[in-house]
Each structure stands twice: as structure tokens, then as C-alpha cells.
Design a protein around this motif. Structure first.
Motif, short mmCIF file in Angstrom:
data_model
loop_
_atom_site.label_atom_id
_atom_site.label_comp_id
_atom_site.label_asym_id
_atom_site.label_seq_id
_atom_site.Cartn_x
_atom_site.Cartn_y
_atom_site.Cartn_z
N LEU A 362 0.82 -1.21 0.00
CA LEU A 362 0.00 0.00 0.00
C LEU A 362 0.85 1.25 0.00
CD1 LEU A 362 -2.84 -1.00 2.44
CD2 LEU A 362 -2.82 -1.02 -0.04
N ARG A 363 1.95 1.21 0.74
CA ARG A 363 2.78 2.40 0.84
C ARG A 363 3.63 2.56 -0.43
NH1 ARG A 363 7.56 4.35 2.95
NH2 ARG A 363 8.48 2.29 3.03
N MET A 364 4.03 1.44 -1.01
CA MET A 364 5.05 1.49 -2.04
C MET A 364 4.65 0.84 -3.34
SD MET A 364 8.88 0.14 -1.48
CE MET A 364 9.20 1.17 -0.06
N GLY A 365 4.02 -0.30 -3.27
CA GLY A 365 3.83 -1.10 -4.47
C GLY A 365 2.66 -0.70 -5.33
N LEU A 366 1.75 0.09 -4.78
CA LEU A 366 0.55 0.44 -5.52
C LEU A 366 0.21 1.90 -5.32
CD1 LEU A 366 -1.67 -2.57 -4.36
CD2 LEU A 366 -0.84 -2.24 -6.68
N VAL A 367 -0.43 2.47 -6.33
CA VAL A 367 -1.07 3.77 -6.13
C VAL A 367 -2.54 3.43 -5.93
CG1 VAL A 367 -1.57 6.02 -7.13
CG2 VAL A 367 0.60 4.89 -7.63
N ASN A 369 -5.16 4.93 -5.45
CA ASN A 369 -6.18 5.70 -6.14
C ASN A 369 -6.29 5.34 -7.62
OD1 ASN A 369 -7.82 7.39 -4.73
ND2 ASN A 369 -6.28 8.99 -4.51
N PHE A 370 -5.31 4.62 -8.12
CA PHE A 370 -5.33 4.21 -9.53
C PHE A 370 -6.29 3.04 -9.71
CE2 PHE A 370 -0.99 5.68 -11.46
CZ PHE A 370 -1.39 6.99 -11.29
N GLU A 374 -4.15 0.57 -14.30
CA GLU A 374 -3.06 1.54 -14.18
C GLU A 374 -1.94 1.00 -13.28
OE1 GLU A 374 -4.73 5.99 -14.55
OE2 GLU A 374 -5.77 4.80 -13.05
N ASN A 375 -2.34 0.26 -12.24
CA ASN A 375 -1.32 -0.27 -11.35
C ASN A 375 -0.54 -1.42 -11.97
OD1 ASN A 375 -0.83 1.04 -8.83
ND2 ASN A 375 -2.99 0.69 -8.37
N ILE A 377 0.86 -1.39 -14.70
CA ILE A 377 2.00 -0.91 -15.50
C ILE A 377 2.92 -0.01 -14.68
CG2 ILE A 377 0.66 -1.02 -17.65
CD1 ILE A 377 0.53 2.04 -17.58
N LEU A 378 2.67 0.09 -13.37
CA LEU A 378 3.49 0.96 -12.54
C LEU A 378 4.95 0.49 -12.58
CD1 LEU A 378 3.31 3.37 -10.48
CD2 LEU A 378 3.28 1.64 -8.71
#
Lengths: 555, 362
Positions: A362-367, A369-370, A374-375, A377-378
Motif C-alpha cells: 500500500l505504501r510502495m507497491g501500488l497507487v 487511487n489508480f 493503471e497499477n 503498469i506501474l
């Protein structure tokens, strides 16, 4: 402390242990179209530790919120000490002797312990008399339950485990006879968790009733007397802990058989793909956390890093992944040194063939709100589209493929990521990192906060990557996970690799001692036979090898 | 709490907020003994009722779109750009310098150069707070506010001491020749007689599309949104936070500077002291009301353009209503749509989430 809790005084603690402290009859609760609690019956005996397990979204928290007065049930009754009550709010619940320790603490950070404890329970307009009375009462409680804590310490200076003790003290100070703990060990280090369990044991011995919500089966096995299993809003079983097994509970939770043990073949290590040489990394405050670490990971093997949380694993992972500057030393992927300076080192690490499943999704691996696509391809966004434009169609196509392959539910590309369950979020991250065919995969806490059904899937995916000839570096605070997945174990303590072990033959005592920085010579007892754990080392041991101790508290 | 349906979130909620603002504004009008319905009528007529008034409305809208985009763009990157006022002001310097250098040339040549030159000046002005944020951690809110003040002093000096031609009394630069100025629409469209709306209006519409494309359809926009939503995840994704912050701030400054093209190049034909006149600050309200989305920014810019033009008309037509009261009504709109924008979210959410007992048994 008198007058706070009238219900308390009529009670005679320590009467027949079989008397019911709490009884829920036919509880139903809807949230819009979701039937969160479905005709729940639950009887909790006084003076016991009662576990409630279930996957995320099974309705555990809803049920406890109803009991604690946050929500009102659509139908059904709540009996406290055999008397029916309509609990209207948490103040009412407290008056009935029901206290709750939340997963996220509700403390005022810059108040002292004492001030936090009396907050909302002051019995006069002047603070001084309340504080003086509370101080004495707190001393009493600390003596009775092993909740030692300096009443004048400021909360923000306390460790997480100590803050949790303050929460428990708050509930006890208000006269709680029944304590609800919601995922209490999620934020604790193993040693702190162990301390908590000892406190719970003392509370039980003093006649308090404890409801423990968790999805960690080994905690259930270690501390509870009875356990109730919830699945999809229903109460599927209530069992005596001594007469059940983790396998049975897992099956009840998920609704199908779950393999708790990972099945894998022998590793066939090949060429060295990841090399770490004399790596020194500091944390955000400039304190060295990784102190000259050396190791190699070969293709087709999983190297697990075992250690108590906070011994430099996070910094090590972040440095290898290019997110943290290295003070000195070198990280080489396929023999080529990564240049990890600057704040876009992660892009260069990825380009070199390294994928990173971060410890904290949650803090790092994903946005969060996306949306889901979208996530997926982060970190790889530059691969989509030739010019400045983002090739959304291509991104969506690959996202849909990954989500199908990793069985991400719901399979909705446009759903906001924060609306997925923890397990499905983790699958999104894993799919993204694994499906790019990296040479090196570094994985931090792959199953933290993940449902038991998803854990099995995730472990199998990691094994599959290994068998496809990838080099995998695994960091986990769950020693079980390290032992069952790894082909080699490196033990980290205080930022240094202090030993290497073969998981097949590793001696748990030896591992545990190394993880706490102790030497072999100091072993005082045989493994698995510890009657009590008096020293920190022994506490860690118990945490690390729960299987050997699971029967201890249930007899 | 159940989230609102998208249409309610995007359309209904802002609309209700505006209506609420006007109701409270109406009460104030009533309190000073004027007829609120008549006031609204005059306002609407002043803004849309006749060609010249409509032209003024679009002229103000142009300013607010650019300023609103300057705030929105930065906001997508998690940066609160309070500085479009100063960025537009400094952008004016770029516009007038290129204009004066090429004075007498045809606008078809000068207009694009004004855009580029103004953008460069605005970008440079906004870059500094961006740099300070990225490299030194100085909060961009503080620095952009301070840069507004610095811009006022610096531009005051430049205009009154350097650009002001000898023998001119007011604080302004030398004028551009008519052929060099950005042409006003009244030259082509009869309707807009006497109003200053000019070609820059179409530039603003284009900018709305450009920003939409930039934010949601490019790799750059993806990185910007990742940074704005979760800087740690952006770092994890290999996106250079520092570089991106500086680029986004510069870009925001470039958009703000287009206010100067509208005013200096299109209307005044010279650089006048304090020509921005608060448009940059209105941009903050526009961006918030529009929730950073170009469609929202366009619509709320139009609303504020209407309030500006209609408000002036109102102050002129109804002597009982002073200029200060117009500002009060504008402030109410900002208050209800911005600061208290979520006030009705709870009640609306309950209205939309009627418990459906039949749906429970699935």
C-alpha cells in the motif's frame, strides 16, 4: 474508579467458568446489497480466550463492531452476562464491561500514558485528583496483569507494543471484563506479540474474557480456548481449539482444502544472477542499517533472508531495487553493476532485469487511487507507447491478461485498487512484477495481510518462477515462510549476514539464536520443550517455531 | 459510506453547491433591501444577454482557464501552486519584450512567439519554487506565495523604471502597434462588439484539451499522477520525483503566463502595472471547483467569468449593491464549492444508498 461501571459491581468474577460472558443470537447486518452478517450465533464463555478467524471480508469486524456499539444489527439480540441489551454506542458497551483494542490505536500522541488512560473518563472537572487516583489504579493493573509501563511516558516515545498496552490499560481502567482485540499482532514485532500473549494469558487467569480477531492460525492455536470460524458473513463453526488443527481451520475459512505446506522439488541452481558485495546502506536519518553485506543468488534458487523485523531487511531490499542510495559496495545483476544513484534508480534496476515486490504494497507497491489496469503498469509505464502518449489499449490488454492469470477478483480493470482485498492487491503486484519475465525477483513479505487461500497461490507462483530459472531473493518475517520456500537461508542480524543455513536441515534453535545475535554456546534448553519463555531469545524462538509450541497453551 | 454515483459526484454536487451559494447570496441582497431575483436577472443578462457582455465574460473565462490549469496541473503532481498570479505577471514581461522587439510585424508571426516567450518567462518563474521544493524541501505553497510578492516588487520596478517610456505618466510600457497585437474576435464576429475577447480564447480551449491529453493519455501524465497520489510508489516505479516536480512547476508557470498573452498581447497592447489583477488567485478556486479536470476547469472558469462580468454589470445597474457585495457573492461561491464542497456529500450519499432489503438475499 468507582461509579464508572455500575454493571461491574454486580458481577462476581471467577464464578463457574462455563457461564456465558457474551451471547449473540441471530445477528443480521446488511450494508446496502451486502449481507455482512448472516444469522450469527455466538456464545463466549467467561474467563476464556475466544478466537474469531475468517478471511478478509468474512464479517468478523462487522460482528465485533455490532457488539461494541459502532453499528446496530438489523435483527438479533445481544446478551451480556445473560441479560439482553440493546447496545447503542461504545460508551454503552463500556458500561456493560466490553472494551475494544483497535487495530489502529486511538491515542493522543503527545499526551502521557496516564493522560491517555483517563481521557474521556475523568471523574471531576479538576484533572489532578483523577490523575492521582488513576496513577494508583494503573499501578494495581500493571501488577496484576504484567502491563508494566511508565505512566508518565509520552505516548509518541513508546514502541508500538507499548502503545498497545496503553490501549489495553485504557479498556481495563474503564472496567472492561470482556476485551475485544482486532488483529492485535499485525503491527507488533515477534517479541512484542509474544509479550502480548503472555498478558492475555494473565488476563484470562484473572477471569477476564478475551475475544481475539485474527487471521493468523498459529496465534489461534497458541492462545485461544475456543475458536469460531466465519466465512462470507456466516458463522461456519465453533470449535474447542485443542480439538482442531490449523489445516481444519484453514479449510473451514476458505471452504476448500488448503495446503499449508509448500510442495516443491529440489532446486537446480545455475549461474549467479544477483550479486551483492560489501553493501552499506543507511536509513533516512543516516544511520547505517545494512553493514557490509555480501551474498549471491543463482538462477533457479530462492534465497531467503531470515531475521527479526527491523534488522536491515527493508533497507537491503530497497537498496537492491534502486530506491535507496548505497553508501558503498556494489549490486550486480548478471555481472553488471547497477548504478543506483539518484532518485530514479529503480528504473535502471528494472531495465537491468530486476523486478521488485515491495514489503509494503500500500505504501510502495501500488497507487491505491489508480484503477487496477493503471497499477499493472506501474514502473513499466515507459514500455507502453512509442512516443509521449501512453498506449492505454495495450496496457489494458496486458492488465486483463495478468488479472486472469493470477485470478484477481473481481476481474474489473477499472475498479479502484483500494477497493480490492489485500490478497488481490498483492496478486496485482505479483502479476505485474512476475509477468515481465525478470531475471532477478526480489520479494518482501509476499503474504503479509493476505488471505490463507491466496497465500497458497502466491507461494506456488514464487516456486514456479524459481523453476523457470529466475534468481529469487525472499525477505519475510515469517520464519515458516522462509523455511518452506527457500533453498538457502541467510540470517540477518543488525544489518549483517550472520549465518547461512540449509532449510531442510536447519535447526530452529540455532536459527533463532542467530537472528537475535546470540551464540551457540548460550543455548540452555532443547528446542520445542520450553515450558515458559523467560528471556528475549526464548520468546523469539517461540515466535519463530510456533508448531513446536502450538499445543502449549491449549492444554 | 457508500460513494455517490459518478454523475452525482461530478454534476449534481457542484450544481447544488452553486445554488446554495446563490441562495445565501440572495439573502444578503435581500438584507440590503434589494430584490435578489432582479439582481440575478441583471447578472445573467450582463454576462450572457448581449454580445459585448458575453464577450467580456469569455475574456475573463480565458484568464481563469489558464490560471485554473496552472493550479490543476501542479495539483495532479501533489503540488499546491499558489503562484499563478506572480507567474502570469512575470510571463507578461516575456510577452511585452518579444512584442516590442518585433513591434510592427504582423500578429501571425508575433502571436506564436508571444506564447513561447511568455511561457518561458512564466516557466522560469515557477521553476524556482519547483527547484527549491525538489532539491531543498522548501514547501511549494510557501515559496509560490512569496514569489507572488517578489513578482509584484520586481515587475513594479521593471515597469516603472525600465519599460516606461519617457514622457508617459502612467506606469506602463510602450504600446504595441495594432497589427502586432493579438486580434480580437470582434474583428471577425459582429456579436462581440466592444469586447476584448481575442484569439487567446481559442488557445485556452486548446489548452484544456492539451491538459486532458497530457494528464490521462501520456506517460508523463501517468508519472505525474503516480507522484501526486503516492510519491513513495512513484519512487518505487523509478520515476524521479525531483525531476518531475521541477518540470511540472515550470509547465504550470507556462500555463499561468498565457493570462499575459490574453491581457498584454490581446487587450492592452502594453504591459500595465498589476495587470493580472487577481486572476491568478481566482484560478485556485477554479481548479478546486473543477476538481482538477479540464472539463470542470472550463465550466467553473465560465462560472467565474460570468460572476466577474455580471457582477460588474450588477454593481453598475443596482447602486444599492456595491462592488464589495459582488466580491462577497463570489467568495460565497468559492466557500460553498471549495471549502465546504463536501458538505452535501453525506446527505446525498444517504439519499442514493437507500437500503434495499430485497437485495440482501443473494
Amino acid at each position: 474508579m468507582t461509579g464508572l461501571n455500575p454493571a461491574n459491581e454486580q458481577r462476581s468474577p471467577g464464578t463457574a467458568a462455563s457461564a456465558l460472558a457474551i451471547e449473540l443470537v441471530g445477528i443480521n447486518k446488511h450494508f446496502g446489497p451486502v449481507h455482512a452478517n448472516r444469522d450469527i450465533h455466538l456464545a463466549i464463555k467467561r474467563g476464556t480466550v475466544h478466537g474469531i478467524v475468517g478471511e478478509n471480508g468474512a464479517g468478523k469486524s462487522t460482528l465485533m463492531s455490532i457488539l461494541y456499539g459502532f453499528y446496530t444489527a438489523d435483527s438479533g439480540t445481544i446478551m451480556v452476562d445473560g441479560v439482553e441489551h440493546k447496545i447503542t454506542d461504545s460508551r454503552h458497551a463500556l458500561a456493560l464491561g466490553i472494551g475494544m483494542v483497535h487495530q489502529h490505536f486511538m491515542l493522543v500522541d503527545n499526551f502521557t500514558v496516564l493522560e491517555n488512560v483517563v481521557l474521556g473518563a475523568e471523574d471531576s472537572a479538576l484533572l489532578r485528583p483523577t490523575l492521582n487516583r488513576a496513577r494508583d489504579h494503573l499501578k494495581q493493573l500493571a501488577r496484576d496483569y504484567g502491563l508494566e509501563i511508565d505512566p508518565d511516558a509520552v505516548v509518541e516515545n513508546l514502541s508500538v507494543g507499548q502503545q498497545q498496552r496503553v490501549e489495553i490499560l485504557k479498556a481495563l481502567y474503564r472496567g472492561a471484563e470482556t476485551l475485544i482485540l482486532d488483529e492485535p499482532t499485525g503491527v507488533l514485532t515477534p517479541a512484542e506479540a509474544d509479550h502480548l500473549f503472555r498478558i492475555l494469558g494473565k488476563l484470562r487467569a484473572e477471569g477476564k474474557t478475551i475475544i481475539l480477531i485474527t487471521h493468523k492460525l498459529r496465534e489461534i492455536m497458541a492462545i485461544t480456548d475456543e475458536v469460531s470460524v466465519m466465512r462470507q458473513g456466516e458463522m461456519v463453526a465453533t470449535l474447542a481449539t485443542a480439538q482442531t488443527s490449523p489445516e481444519q481451520l484453514a479449510e473451514l475459512m476458505v471452504g476448500r482444502r488448503v495446503l499449508l505446506r509448500v510442495e516443491k522439488g529440489a532446486a537446480t541452481p545455475g549461474a549467479v544472477l544477483l550479486e551483492v558485495e560489501n553493501l552499506v546502506v543507511t536509513d533516512d536519518f543516516g544511520v547505517p542499517r545494512v553493514k557490509s553485506v555480501n551474498f549471491q543468488v543463482r538462477s533457479g534458487e530462492i534465497v531467503g533472508i531470515a531475521g527479526v523485523a527491523g534488522n536491515g531487511q527493508s533497507e537491503l531490499l530497497e537498496a537492491i531495487a534502486g530506491m535507496r542510495d548505497q553508501q558503498s559496495g556494489e549490486v550486480r545483476v548478471k555481472g553488471k553493476a547497477l548504478s543506483l544513484e539518484g532518485d530514479d534508480g529503480a528504473a535502471r534496476a528494472r531495465a537491468a532485469g530486476l523486478a521488485h515486490v515491495p514489503e509494503d504494497r500500500l505504501r510502495m507497491g501500488l497507487v491505491t487511487n489508480f484503477s487496477a489496469w493503471e497499477n499493472t503498469i506501474l514502473g513499466y509505464q515507459d514500455q507502453y507507447g512509442a512516443g509521449p502518449g501512453l498506449d492505454i489499449a495495450k496496457a489494458r490488454a496486458s492488465a486483463s491478461e495478468y488479472m486472469k492469470k493470477f485470478d484477481v477478483r473481481p476481474a474489473n480493470l477499472d475498479l479502484k485498487t483500494s477497493n480490492f482485498s489485500g490478497g488481490n492487491q498483492q496478486k496485482l503486484v505479483l502479476a505485474r512484477e512476475m509477468e515481465r519475465d525478470p531475471d532477478v525477483l526480489i520479494v518482501g513479505q509476499p503474504t503479509r495481510g493476505v488471505d490463507i487461500g491466496a497465500i497458497e497461490f502466491i507461494h506456488n507462483q514464487i516456486i514456479k518462477m524459481r523453476d523457470a530459472g529466475k534468481a529469487i531473493l525472499l525477505v519475510s518475517v515469517e520464519l515458516d515462510e522462509i523455511r518452506s520456500l527457500s533453498d538457502r537461508i541467510l540470517v540477518i542480524f543488525d544489518g549483517q549476514i550472520v549465518g547461512e543455513a540449509d532449510p531442510a536441515t536447519a535447526d530452529e534453535t540455532e536459527l533463532g539464536l542467530r537472528m537475535t545475535g546470540s551464540h551457540k554456546d548460550h543455548v540452555v534448553t532443547e528446542p520445542g520443550t520450553l515450558p515458559e519463555h523467560e528471556t528475549p531469545i526464548q520468546q523469539t524462538l517461540v515466535q519463530m517455531s510456533p508448531k513446536d509450541n502450538s499445543g502449549r497453551d491449549t492444554n | 459510506m457508500t460513494p455517490l454515483p459518478r454523475w452525482a459526484d461530478v454534476v449534481l454536487l457542484p450544481l447544488l453547491n452553486v445554488v446554495l451559494a446563490f441562495l445565501v447570496g440572495g439573502l444578503i441582497v435581500l438584507a440590503v433591501g434589494q430584490n435578489p431575483l432582479q439582481a440575478v436577472g441583471i447578472m445573467l443578462y450582463g454576462a450572457f444577454g448581449y454580445g459585448s457582455g458575453f464577450g467580456y465574460t469569455l475574456y475573463y473565462t480565458t484568464d481563469f482557464i489558464f490560471a485554473g490549469l496552472a493550479v490543476s496541473l501542479a495539483f495532479h503532481a501533489g503540488l499546491f501552486n499558489i503562484g499563478p498570479e506572480g507567474q502570469a505577471y512575470v510571463g507578461g514581461l516575456g510577452v511585452i519584450l518579444i512584442g516590442l522587439a518585433l513591434n510592427g510585424m504582423h500578429w501571425a508571426l508575433v502571436f506564436p512567439l508571444m506564447i513561447i516567450c511568455g511561457a518561458l518567462f512564466g516557466a522560469a518563474w515557477a521553476f524556482v519554487p519547483g527547484y527549491l521544493q525538489a532539491k531543498r524541501g522548501s514547501h511549494v505553497v510557501i515559496t509560490t506565495i512569496m514569489f507572488n510578492f517578489i513578482a509584484v516588487s520586481m515587475m513594479g520596478y521593471i515597469i516603472s523604471r525600465i519599460l516606461k517610456p519617457a514622457g508617459v505618466n502612467s506606469d506602463e510600457s510602450a504600446p504595441l502597434e495594432a497589427i502586432t497585437r493579438v486580434p480580437q474576435l470582434r474583428g471577425f464576429i459582429e456579436l462581440f462588439k466592444n469586447s476584448p475577447v481575442n484569439l487567446t480564447f481559442f488557445l485556452a480551449i486548446g489548452a484544456l484539451f492539451l491538459v486532458y491529453w497530457l494528464i490521462w493519455h501520456t506517460k508523463f501524465g501517468y508519472a505525474v499522477r503516480a507522484l501526486g497520489n503516492n510519491p513513495v510508489a512513484a519512487n518505487y516505479a523509478g520515476i524521479s520525483n525531483q525531476k518531475l516536480i521541477m518540470i511540472v512547476m515550470a509547465l504550470a508557470g507556462a500555463f499561468a503566463a498565457m493570462v499575459a498573452v490574453n491581457n498584454v498581447g490581446g487587450v492592452q497592447g502594453r504591459l500595465i502595472l498589476n495587470f493580472v489583477n487577481g486572476a491568478g488567485f481566482v484560478g485556485i478556486a477554479v481548479a478546486f471547483m473543477g476538481k482538477g479536470h479540464p472539463i470542470g476547469v472550463g465550466l467553473s472558469a465560465l462560472l467565474f467569468g460570468m460572476l466577474y462580468q455580471g457582477g460588474q454589470e450588477l454593481a453598475f445597474q443596482m447602486p444599492g449593491i456595491t462592488r464589495e457585495m459582488i466580491v462577497t457573492i463570489q467568495a460565497l461561491v468559492i466557500l460553498f464549492t471549495g471549502a465546504m464542497g463536501d458538505m452535501l456529500r453525506g446527505p446525498l450519499g444517504r439519499m442514493f444508498a437507500q437500503p434495499d432489503p430485497a437485495a440482501g438475499a443473494k
